[in-house]
Every structure is written in structure tokens, then in C-alpha cells.
Design a protein around this motif. Sequence first.
Motif, PDB file in Angstrom:
ATOM      1  N   GLY A   1     -30.076 -20.090 -37.004  1.00  0.00           N
ATOM      2  CA  GLY A   1     -30.489 -20.596 -35.303  1.00  0.00           C
ATOM      3  C   GLY A   1     -30.472 -21.816 -34.763  1.00  0.00           C
ATOM      4  O   GLY A   1     -30.037 -22.997 -35.062  1.00  0.00           O
TER       5      GLY A   1
ATOM      6  N   ASP B   1     -28.822 -14.399 -40.106  1.00  0.00           N
ATOM      7  CA  ASP B   1     -28.704 -13.802 -38.918  1.00  0.00           C
ATOM      8  C   ASP B   1     -30.303 -13.121 -37.947  1.00  0.00           C
ATOM      9  O   ASP B   1     -30.979 -12.062 -37.855  1.00  0.00           O
ATOM     10  CB  ASP B   1     -29.512 -12.344 -39.700  1.00  0.00           C
ATOM     11  N   HIS B   2     -31.099 -14.466 -37.944  1.00  0.00           N
ATOM     12  CA  HIS B   2     -32.448 -14.131 -37.382  1.00  0.00           C
ATOM     13  C   HIS B   2     -32.027 -14.721 -35.693  1.00  0.00           C
ATOM     14  O   HIS B   2     -31.078 -14.933 -35.938  1.00  0.00           O
ATOM     15  CB  HIS B   2     -33.454 -15.032 -37.729  1.00  0.00           C
ATOM     16  N   CYS B   3     -33.323 -14.243 -35.269  1.00  0.00           N
ATOM     17  CA  CYS B   3     -33.330 -14.787 -33.951  1.00  0.00           C
ATOM     18  C   CYS B   3     -33.807 -15.518 -33.081  1.00  0.00           C
ATOM     19  O   CYS B   3     -35.075 -15.951 -33.295  1.00  0.00           O
ATOM     20  CB  CYS B   3     -33.232 -13.067 -32.839  1.00  0.00           C
TER      21      CYS B   3
ATOM     22  N   THR C   1     -35.595 -19.158 -30.181  1.00  0.00           N
ATOM     23  CA  THR C   1     -35.180 -19.128 -29.032  1.00  0.00           C
ATOM     24  C   THR C   1     -36.359 -20.440 -28.111  1.00  0.00           C
ATOM     25  O   THR C   1     -37.165 -20.918 -29.198  1.00  0.00           O
ATOM     26  CB  THR C   1     -35.319 -17.951 -28.082  1.00  0.00           C
TER      27      THR C   1
ATOM     28  N   TYR D   1     -29.621  -9.377 -36.367  1.00  0.00           N
ATOM     29  CA  TYR D   1     -28.029  -9.144 -35.156  1.00  0.00           C
ATOM     30  C   TYR D   1     -29.517  -9.147 -33.178  1.00  0.00           C
ATOM     31  O   TYR D   1     -28.281  -8.037 -33.241  1.00  0.00           O
ATOM     32  CB  TYR D   1     -27.130  -8.747 -35.238  1.00  0.00           C
ATOM     33  N   ALA D   2     -30.548  -9.321 -33.754  1.00  0.00           N
ATOM     34  CA  ALA D   2     -31.040  -8.813 -32.144  1.00  0.00           C
ATOM     35  C   ALA D   2     -31.004  -9.789 -30.761  1.00  0.00           C
ATOM     36  O   ALA D   2     -30.472 -11.485 -31.574  1.00  0.00           O
ATOM     37  CB  ALA D   2     -32.024  -8.344 -32.728  1.00  0.00           C
ATOM     38  N   ALA D   3     -30.732  -9.198 -29.584  1.00  0.00           N
ATOM     39  CA  ALA D   3     -31.246 -10.637 -28.709  1.00  0.00           C
ATOM     40  C   ALA D   3     -32.716 -11.069 -27.908  1.00  0.00           C
ATOM     41  O   ALA D   3     -33.045  -9.867 -28.476  1.00  0.00           O
ATOM     42  CB  ALA D   3     -30.280  -9.810 -26.896  1.00  0.00           C
ATOM     43  N   CYS D   4     -33.270 -11.830 -28.391  1.00  0.00           N
ATOM     44  CA  CYS D   4     -34.403 -12.618 -27.912  1.00  0.00           C
ATOM     45  C   CYS D   4     -34.290 -13.607 -26.886  1.00  0.00           C
ATOM     46  O   CYS D   4     -33.351 -14.393 -27.099  1.00  0.00           O
ATOM     47  CB  CYS D   4     -35.060 -12.563 -28.604  1.00  0.00           C
ATOM     48  N   THR D   5     -35.740 -13.554 -26.177  1.00  0.00           N
ATOM     49  CA  THR D   5     -35.888 -14.629 -25.312  1.00  0.00           C
ATOM     50  C   THR D   5     -37.367 -15.334 -24.538  1.00  0.00           C
ATOM     51  O   THR D   5     -37.895 -13.900 -25.652  1.00  0.00           O
ATOM     52  CB  THR D   5     -34.789 -14.949 -23.831  1.00  0.00           C
TER      53      THR D   5
ATOM     54  N   VAL E   1     -37.293  -9.482 -27.135  1.00  0.00           N
ATOM     55  CA  VAL E   1     -36.328  -9.006 -28.377  1.00  0.00           C
ATOM     56  C   VAL E   1     -36.220  -7.397 -28.034  1.00  0.00           C
ATOM     57  O   VAL E   1     -36.539  -5.700 -27.976  1.00  0.00           O
ATOM     58  CB  VAL E   1     -37.284  -9.460 -30.052  1.00  0.00           C
TER      59      VAL E   1
ATOM     60  N   GLY F   1     -30.224  -5.204 -32.437  1.00  0.00           N
ATOM     61  CA  GLY F   1     -30.251  -5.404 -33.464  1.00  0.00           C
ATOM     62  C   GLY F   1     -30.070  -4.296 -34.195  1.00  0.00           C
ATOM     63  O   GLY F   1     -30.388  -3.057 -33.831  1.00  0.00           O
TER      64      GLY F   1
END
Length: 600
Positions: A210, A264-266, A268, A320-324, A332, A335
Amino acid sequence: MATHNRPYTNTRHRRRHFPYLPALPLLLLLSTTNYNHYAHAQTSPGPTPVSGPAFARTSTRLYILGGNPINGNNGPPLTQFYSLDLTIPWNNTTPAWTELSAGPAQAIFPATFSLDQTKMIVFHLQAPTNASRYDVNTGVWTPSSAVLPGSNFQGIGAVTDTNTGLVYMTAGYTTRMRDSLDVYNFVTDSATKTAMPGPDKVLPARAYYGNVWSKYRKSILYFGGYNIANQPIVGGNVVTELVTATQNWNTLTTSGPVPPMRADHCMTTNEDGTMMVVFGGRSTDPVPNGQKNPYLGDVYILNTITLTWTQGNPGEPRIYAACTVSNNQLIVWGGTDSNDLVAPAKVLVYNLTSASWISTFTPKTTTSETGTDDSHVSAGAIAGGVVAGVAVLCACVLFYIFRRRRHSRTLVCTISDNEDTNDNQSKPAASPKTREDEELQRLRVQLQNQQEQLDLQRRLLVLQQQQQHLQTPLQQSHISLPPQQPQVYHDPSSGYQQPVYYSLAPMTSQAYSGQSDLNQSYVDSTPGSNPQALVNHLVPMPMPPIGVPSSSPLATIVATKPIVIAAPASKLTLAPAGVRHDSNYWEERPPGNPHAIITP
């Protein structure tokens, strides 16, 4: 009565507000159009749930591209491209998605935006195109001219330095050995490489890590991942920092509960870079043979100012997730869950302040973020247009009705003030222009009268101030006058003469005692003598009694009438008792009657 025939009219007021009426249908049409657009944007279906989408963030939206919709990440990736609005509130089951033009098909690949947030680039694409760029203003995808021989690698992150606009990719694509730090330039659309630290340094070559840009620290922060052989890194749960301005690498010393090592973490950060958030991922700690490393759903927050870790409340496990992070809320999406299934379409929202998972996203009321957005109309702007259009429409209608009712009750008399009130004949009303001229003239006269009054008051004030200035010296002179001095007689025959003092004669009823009952000395001068050698005293001066010898010529005193005897100033004599001093001559008063008049 004669007043019945006076002509009244409120045409002037109706004519003034009547031009707004044709605009009402147009406002209504615009409001209806915006409402339909807003409703369409809200009910638009979101993206298909996928695992491993590329994601990047602007100041107002989260963009997601591609991803794998098949369990286990074995299916073909999608080309779907959506943006999530972060300027309006929405429920996590019905987020504010906007569909954009389709992009490259890929999964588990990085994306980032340019410094001005007008272009997005994605890497790790199939040959012959190694990267592709999206123009926010035109909504068009174009292949990048950057040459990246190692573009088939997975698990590489890309982050933009907001100070320079350069994109950094650790263990990047410019070589096939994962030993370079790639730098991409949006302006030249090209990539260069620099050397990575060796395996014995702070950051050995790794993958599936990350990385985020910290605006506060002006550096890139790294956490987690595997080594070059995709093997767990023992003791690797440290935060590594790259200061891009100096190209210095270092390991941060942190405190608090450190997250377990993972990949494989998210990861931000918030808008100002004072907070780094780590969510989910796959544990890399050793496990018994044949067992799968567990998927994680925990939340860890690093304060980049104090370098202190804080552990939050865990949520649904994801990799494999999307985050902000927006408005202190972790978002989140997508994934793979703990059952190796693609996560559902619901968006996870975690409130970092209350440390709780919530169902509604709340945007900032005022945002300090800068940057441009895509050319599509956002739902927030549409909602604002709907509210503004309806408000303007209602305000116009209510204002028109209010003024019309008001002027229908209060009619305007059009006759002049000089018209005879007893005249029953109707006279033509004055034109609006004439009435306005008369009103302006009346206002001018009032202003002129007020100006004259102000000038008069100003003059009076000046006169009062002048009078006060004239009276002040007189008052001060009365207060500061010195005590009045006795009169001084000067002999005109000489240039100087001692002062002559005058005093009232003492009054008494006692008989003559042969001595001065005042015990005082009287000195006078003889005509022709030197004035400087004599002292002429006509005012009694206190002196001690001095005896007079019998042989002195002054012992013989004529009782019938006093005489003035001249003596030198150095030989003082006493005035005989019974002699009184009045004005500038001597006289004797009868005993018992001090006010008797003596006739010569």
C-alpha cells in the motif's frame, strides 16, 4: 360627494411587475428539467460488483475502472468506468454513481490523477499499450506513449506528488527486475527510472503493498506487501517514507497498536494528509501448512503528525477493494470477501470520528479542496439547481401576488394637490413621468432645506466655540490675578524713592500714657535730605519697645499738635503715645471719641 369622481389607478404598479410573468413558465421548465435529470442520476444503476478495480480520487469524486466480476479473480475483467459523487449525501445501498465512457479492461492495476485533476492514467495494461489516459474535460480515453517493459507485473502502486505533479511507482514497470523507482511525467507523457534501495536497505523490492501521498508530510508512505519472490516479509509491518524532494528513504518510528503485516489491503489518506488509514487485506503472518491466510476487515489509523497508531472497529473482510476518505469518512467498495466471492454492490462507510460503520455518507458543508471535475453534470449540482429553481419560482410568484394584493387595496390618487377638492369634474391623470419629476423635485427641495439647516447649525457651533475661546482668558485672568499691592508714592525730585505705606490710625479710648501703645516706630524724611539714606515709613512696622533717653530732643513732644520729625534711617524713634496716624498727616483725637472731627 365630490371625492367619488376622483380618478384612481394602480396601473403603474401592475405595469412595473407584469414583465416578470413571462419568465415564470421558463423557470418552471428549467426546474422540471433539472429535477428529471437529478432523478435520473439518482436512479442510475451502479457498476457491476468487481474485485481489484483501479481507483483514483479527485476533490469531488471517486473513480473506479475495470475489475474482475468472477469469483477467484479468474474471469475476464470489465471495461466499466464510474464515478461516485462525494459532494452530496447518499445511502450506502443507493450511492450517487455516474456512468462514464468505457475504459481499458484490467484488474488489480494502479491509477492516479494529474496535479490539476484533469487527466487520469492507469498502468499494467496489455501490450502493445502499457498505459492509458483519460481526459476529464472531453471524456475520452487515449493510449499513453510511455514505454514500460515490465507492465505485466501486478501489485505495483502509483501515487502523484502534489508538489511537482510527478507520478512515483515503487518496484515499477521500466525494468523486468522490480528494482527501479519509476517516475512518470504527465506533461511529457513519459517515464524514467531511478535506483531503488538494495535488499538490505529500508525498503526491499516488494509487491502488493500500500502507498499513499501525505500532503502534510510531503512524502510517500508505504506499508505491507510481499518480497520479490511473493513471500511474506518477517517484521515488515513498519511504515517506510520516501521524501521525494530529497530522494531520502527512512523508516518511521511509530507508537500505538501497529497493524499486523498484510498484503492486498486498501490504504488511503484524508484530504490534508494528516491521517493514513489501512483497511482489510490478507494476513502474511505464517500459518500452518495447508491453511489459507485469513482475510482481514480491521481498521488502523496512523496520525502522521504524532506517528501514533489507533485501532478502529473491524468491518467486513475485503481484499482488492477500492477506498478513499472524504469528510472524515472511510468509503470502501468492491473487492473479494472472506468466502472468496466478489463483494456485494453496497458501499461500506466508516465514520473515523465516532469509530462506527454507518449507512449514510455525509459530504462536507464547505470544502477547501481544489480541482476540476469531469464534464458530466454531478448530482450535487443538479440538486442545487433544482432547489434554486424551485426557490426562485416560488419567490417570484409570492412576490407578484403580494404586490398585486397590496396595490389593489391602496389605490393611487392621480389628481394634483392644487386641484379643487369640490370639483366634481374628472381631470386627466398626470403621466408617470410627470409624477416622478415632481417627486424628484420635492426630494431636491427637502435635501436643500436639510443642507441649509445643517449649515446653520454648523455656524452656530463655530460661534459658540469662538465665544468660549474669548471667555476662557478672562476667566483665567480673574483666577490668576495677584493680590493688589499698596500704593507707592515716589518723590518726583529723585529717580528713586522708597515706597510710602499708608495705614489707618488705630482707634482707642485710652488716655495718653506717654508711650506708644502700639510699640511701633514711625520714620519720615526731611525735605532736602538724601532719599537713599532715609526711609519714609507711614505704615506701622512692628518693633520691640525702645527706651528714649531724657536728653534726646525727641523727648519734648508738643501735646497740642503733633509734628513730623525727620531723622536718619539709622536712628529710629518712637512716636509719642496718643499720636495717631491717619492718611499722610498726623492728628490727635480726643480720648473716648475716636471719630471726632478736629478743626484746625
